[in-house]
Design a protein around this motif. Sequence first.
Motif, PDB file in Angstrom:
ATOM      1  N   GLY A  52       7.076  10.192  10.285  1.00  0.00           N
ATOM      2  CA  GLY A  52       6.859   8.876   9.688  1.00  0.00           C
ATOM      3  C   GLY A  52       6.290   9.033   8.298  1.00  0.00           C
ATOM      4  O   GLY A  52       5.744  10.074   7.955  1.00  0.00           O
ATOM      5  N   PRO A  53       6.422   7.973   7.504  1.00  0.00           N
ATOM      6  CA  PRO A  53       6.026   8.041   6.098  1.00  0.00           C
ATOM      7  C   PRO A  53       4.504   8.056   5.928  1.00  0.00           C
ATOM      8  O   PRO A  53       3.765   7.545   6.771  1.00  0.00           O
ATOM      9  N   ALA A  54       4.053   8.674   4.835  1.00  0.00           N
ATOM     10  CA  ALA A  54       2.632   8.664   4.502  1.00  0.00           C
ATOM     11  C   ALA A  54       2.281   7.317   3.865  1.00  0.00           C
ATOM     12  O   ALA A  54       3.107   6.711   3.185  1.00  0.00           O
ATOM     13  N   THR A  55       1.042   6.862   4.115  1.00  0.00           N
ATOM     14  CA  THR A  55       0.583   5.578   3.577  1.00  0.00           C
ATOM     15  C   THR A  55      -0.761   5.770   2.880  1.00  0.00           C
ATOM     16  O   THR A  55      -1.669   6.380   3.454  1.00  0.00           O
ATOM     17  N   LEU A  56      -0.859   5.243   1.670  1.00  0.00           N
ATOM     18  CA  LEU A  56      -2.150   5.242   0.981  1.00  0.00           C
ATOM     19  C   LEU A  56      -2.789   3.873   1.177  1.00  0.00           C
ATOM     20  O   LEU A  56      -2.341   2.878   0.619  1.00  0.00           O
ATOM     21  N   VAL A  57      -3.824   3.832   2.020  1.00  0.00           N
ATOM     22  CA  VAL A  57      -4.592   2.601   2.242  1.00  0.00           C
ATOM     23  C   VAL A  57      -5.664   2.572   1.155  1.00  0.00           C
ATOM     24  O   VAL A  57      -6.469   3.493   1.040  1.00  0.00           O
ATOM     25  N   ILE A  58      -5.661   1.519   0.353  1.00  0.00           N
ATOM     26  CA  ILE A  58      -6.491   1.530  -0.857  1.00  0.00           C
ATOM     27  C   ILE A  58      -6.901   0.099  -1.199  1.00  0.00           C
ATOM     28  O   ILE A  58      -6.138  -0.841  -0.950  1.00  0.00           O
ATOM     29  N   PRO A  59      -8.122  -0.099  -1.756  1.00  0.00           N
ATOM     30  CA  PRO A  59      -8.490  -1.452  -2.182  1.00  0.00           C
ATOM     31  C   PRO A  59      -7.412  -1.989  -3.133  1.00  0.00           C
ATOM     32  O   PRO A  59      -6.996  -1.279  -4.059  1.00  0.00           O
ATOM     33  N   ALA A  60      -6.978  -3.219  -2.910  1.00  0.00           N
ATOM     34  CA  ALA A  60      -5.843  -3.768  -3.665  1.00  0.00           C
ATOM     35  C   ALA A  60      -6.073  -3.683  -5.173  1.00  0.00           C
ATOM     36  O   ALA A  60      -5.155  -3.383  -5.926  1.00  0.00           O
ATOM     37  N   PHE A  61      -7.337  -3.915  -5.604  1.00  0.00           N
ATOM     38  CA  PHE A  61      -7.549  -3.942  -7.050  1.00  0.00           C
ATOM     39  C   PHE A  61      -7.547  -2.552  -7.673  1.00  0.00           C
ATOM     40  O   PHE A  61      -7.613  -2.412  -8.879  1.00  0.00           O
ATOM     41  N   GLU A  62      -7.480  -1.497  -6.838  1.00  0.00           N
ATOM     42  CA  GLU A  62      -7.377  -0.148  -7.402  1.00  0.00           C
ATOM     43  C   GLU A  62      -5.937   0.356  -7.436  1.00  0.00           C
ATOM     44  O   GLU A  62      -5.659   1.436  -7.967  1.00  0.00           O
ATOM     45  N   VAL A  63      -5.025  -0.446  -6.881  1.00  0.00           N
ATOM     46  CA  VAL A  63      -3.614  -0.036  -6.870  1.00  0.00           C
ATOM     47  C   VAL A  63      -3.091   0.272  -8.281  1.00  0.00           C
ATOM     48  O   VAL A  63      -2.345   1.241  -8.460  1.00  0.00           O
ATOM     49  N   PRO A  64      -3.499  -0.501  -9.306  1.00  0.00           N
ATOM     50  CA  PRO A  64      -2.982  -0.195 -10.647  1.00  0.00           C
ATOM     51  C   PRO A  64      -3.323   1.208 -11.143  1.00  0.00           C
ATOM     52  O   PRO A  64      -2.640   1.738 -12.014  1.00  0.00           O
ATOM     53  N   ARG A  65      -4.361   1.830 -10.580  1.00  0.00           N
ATOM     54  CA  ARG A  65      -4.742   3.182 -11.008  1.00  0.00           C
ATOM     55  C   ARG A  65      -3.858   4.258 -10.385  1.00  0.00           C
ATOM     56  O   ARG A  65      -3.904   5.414 -10.780  1.00  0.00           O
ATOM     57  N   VAL A  66      -3.083   3.871  -9.385  1.00  0.00           N
ATOM     58  CA  VAL A  66      -2.292   4.873  -8.653  1.00  0.00           C
ATOM     59  C   VAL A  66      -0.980   5.120  -9.378  1.00  0.00           C
ATOM     60  O   VAL A  66      -0.282   4.180  -9.749  1.00  0.00           O
ATOM     61  N   VAL A  67      -0.672   6.391  -9.627  1.00  0.00           N
ATOM     62  CA  VAL A  67       0.678   6.733 -10.096  1.00  0.00           C
ATOM     63  C   VAL A  67       1.566   6.669  -8.865  1.00  0.00           C
ATOM     64  O   VAL A  67       1.394   7.441  -7.922  1.00  0.00           O
ATOM     65  N   GLU A  68       2.483   5.708  -8.855  1.00  0.00           N
ATOM     66  CA  GLU A  68       3.300   5.514  -7.660  1.00  0.00           C
ATOM     67  C   GLU A  68       4.295   6.653  -7.501  1.00  0.00           C
ATOM     68  O   GLU A  68       4.924   7.068  -8.450  1.00  0.00           O
ATOM     69  N   ARG A  69       4.355   7.150  -6.287  1.00  0.00           N
ATOM     70  CA  ARG A  69       5.325   8.197  -5.956  1.00  0.00           C
ATOM     71  C   ARG A  69       5.970   7.786  -4.637  1.00  0.00           C
ATOM     72  O   ARG A  69       5.638   8.317  -3.579  1.00  0.00           O
ATOM     73  N   PRO A  70       6.898   6.810  -4.723  1.00  0.00           N
ATOM     74  CA  PRO A  70       7.449   6.198  -3.508  1.00  0.00           C
ATOM     75  C   PRO A  70       8.147   7.205  -2.600  1.00  0.00           C
ATOM     76  O   PRO A  70       8.223   7.000  -1.384  1.00  0.00           O
ATOM     77  N   ASP A  71       8.615   8.310  -3.178  1.00  0.00           N
ATOM     78  CA  ASP A  71       9.236   9.340  -2.340  1.00  0.00           C
ATOM     79  C   ASP A  71       8.192  10.034  -1.472  1.00  0.00           C
ATOM     80  O   ASP A  71       8.523  10.657  -0.464  1.00  0.00           O
ATOM     81  N   LEU A  72       6.905   9.963  -1.868  1.00  0.00           N
ATOM     82  CA  LEU A  72       5.845  10.673  -1.147  1.00  0.00           C
ATOM     83  C   LEU A  72       5.058   9.764  -0.199  1.00  0.00           C
ATOM     84  O   LEU A  72       4.730  10.150   0.909  1.00  0.00           O
ATOM     85  N   PHE A  73       4.702   8.583  -0.686  1.00  0.00           N
ATOM     86  CA  PHE A  73       3.848   7.708   0.131  1.00  0.00           C
ATOM     87  C   PHE A  73       4.070   6.253  -0.265  1.00  0.00           C
ATOM     88  O   PHE A  73       4.453   5.954  -1.393  1.00  0.00           O
ATOM     89  N   ARG A  74       3.837   5.367   0.720  1.00  0.00           N
ATOM     90  CA  ARG A  74       3.845   3.951   0.392  1.00  0.00           C
ATOM     91  C   ARG A  74       2.397   3.493   0.224  1.00  0.00           C
ATOM     92  O   ARG A  74       1.461   4.177   0.673  1.00  0.00           O
ATOM     93  N   ILE A  75       2.221   2.373  -0.468  1.00  0.00           N
ATOM     94  CA  ILE A  75       0.881   1.891  -0.787  1.00  0.00           C
ATOM     95  C   ILE A  75       0.571   0.644   0.030  1.00  0.00           C
ATOM     96  O   ILE A  75       1.391  -0.269   0.103  1.00  0.00           O
ATOM     97  N   ASP A  76      -0.588   0.629   0.672  1.00  0.00           N
ATOM     98  CA  ASP A  76      -1.033  -0.547   1.417  1.00  0.00           C
ATOM     99  C   ASP A  76      -2.377  -0.988   0.819  1.00  0.00           C
ATOM    100  O   ASP A  76      -3.427  -0.440   1.156  1.00  0.00           O
ATOM    101  N   GLY A  77      -2.304  -1.945  -0.092  1.00  0.00           N
ATOM    102  CA  GLY A  77      -3.520  -2.434  -0.729  1.00  0.00           C
ATOM    103  C   GLY A  77      -4.206  -3.463   0.166  1.00  0.00           C
ATOM    104  O   GLY A  77      -3.579  -4.402   0.623  1.00  0.00           O
ATOM    105  N   TRP A  78      -5.510  -3.260   0.415  1.00  0.00           N
ATOM    106  CA  TRP A  78      -6.221  -4.216   1.270  1.00  0.00           C
ATOM    107  C   TRP A  78      -7.141  -5.097   0.440  1.00  0.00           C
ATOM    108  O   TRP A  78      -7.725  -4.651  -0.550  1.00  0.00           O
ATOM    109  N   GLY A  79      -7.217  -6.376   0.843  1.00  0.00           N
ATOM    110  CA  GLY A  79      -8.038  -7.363   0.136  1.00  0.00           C
ATOM    111  C   GLY A  79      -9.484  -7.336   0.605  1.00  0.00           C
ATOM    112  O   GLY A  79      -9.798  -6.709   1.622  1.00  0.00           O
TER     113      GLY A  79
END
Length: 369
Positions: A52-79
């Motif tokens: 199954g795919p890797a998921t980065l669980v991260i505070p939603a407002f920090e998502v802009p700091r992440v260099v997205e690498r969709p081939d590696l992991f999906r992003i789940d920003g939490w409020g």
Amino acid sequence: MFTERLDRVRSSMATLGVDAVLLSVGSDLPWLIGYEAMALERLTMLVVPADGPATLVIPAFEVPRVVERPDLFRIDGWGETDDPIDRVVAALGASGRLAIGDHTWSRFLVELQRAVPSATWTTAGEVVGALREVKDEAEIAALQRAASGVDRIAGALQRGEIPLIGRTEADVSAELSRRILAEGHARVNFAIVASGSNAASPHHHAGDKVIGPNEVVLCDFGGTTQEADGTPGYCSDITRCVYTGSPPAEFAEAYGHLQEAQSLAVAAATVGTAAGAVDKVARDRLALADLDQWFLHRLGHGIGVEAHEEPYLVEGNDEPLAAGNAFSIEPGFYIADRWGARIEDIVVATDSGPRALNTASHDLAIVEA
Ligand code: ZN
Ligand code: ZN
Ligand code: ZN
């Protein structure tokens, strides 16, 4: 690079029977995906299930700091009103045997243990740390760049280009720190300056003491570089001693023994030699001069994206060195109320023998400024 690392993590998980790896603050996460979690009360956690795919669980407002690498992991920003532990549990899929990052806050581990009572736990060190111990060519090149940077600073120190006499240790430490940044490091990890009897304390904190003439000045400094794409890089770590005047014969003699112990230990750090046996080489050489009683710490530590990591060169570590291991060789002697000295290089074990990345002279430089 990250794709290959993630593949290696997954195959090691399969070998070790680990169903998911959970990484938060610490160096495993940036090593694996190039993102460094902030050490905050809001949870950031990468969940890597065996299938199954890797998921980065991260505070939603920090998502802009992440260099997205969709081939590696999906992003789940939490409020702010979401429960990040729920998000981690959802990303896990099946539980089982879970490996959690060694530097993860215990609070999150305890909450996860409550949320997934059926899971058994191990450390990510067992999975990711073991992979990080063996550096590839690119990593060794990065360690070499970091080492060359601090070598140039050590050279300046030995040539007397960094004034010492009349300055406080803290002032010299601040100059070393500025130079570490100027040499391409993104951060300073430490800049120990210990003069006179302060050199008898291995981790002396540079303070208000003014450096005088006719003293040993022990400088141990290093930082972490940054890769061109902004991801955290590799660490440097070097120790050199200078003397502000001409050293007393007793000190010069002890230093000579230390110098020999250090180079014998470097030469002994061959592939297949137990890490603890390399420590013993230095200790045995110091014992010939009755200095081993003052050698108060292990011989060295691994180095990579973290300043201190596996493998540790310490008595009792029977693990043989492997090609690609990078570590410090840093024997010293510390005689309370008198003086101390240490010589430290970063060394890589290779199939063609130990390769020292630091090349600054090991001689006790005499500086008169
Ligand atoms: Zn140290
Ligand atoms: Zn050091
Ligand atoms: Zn060190």
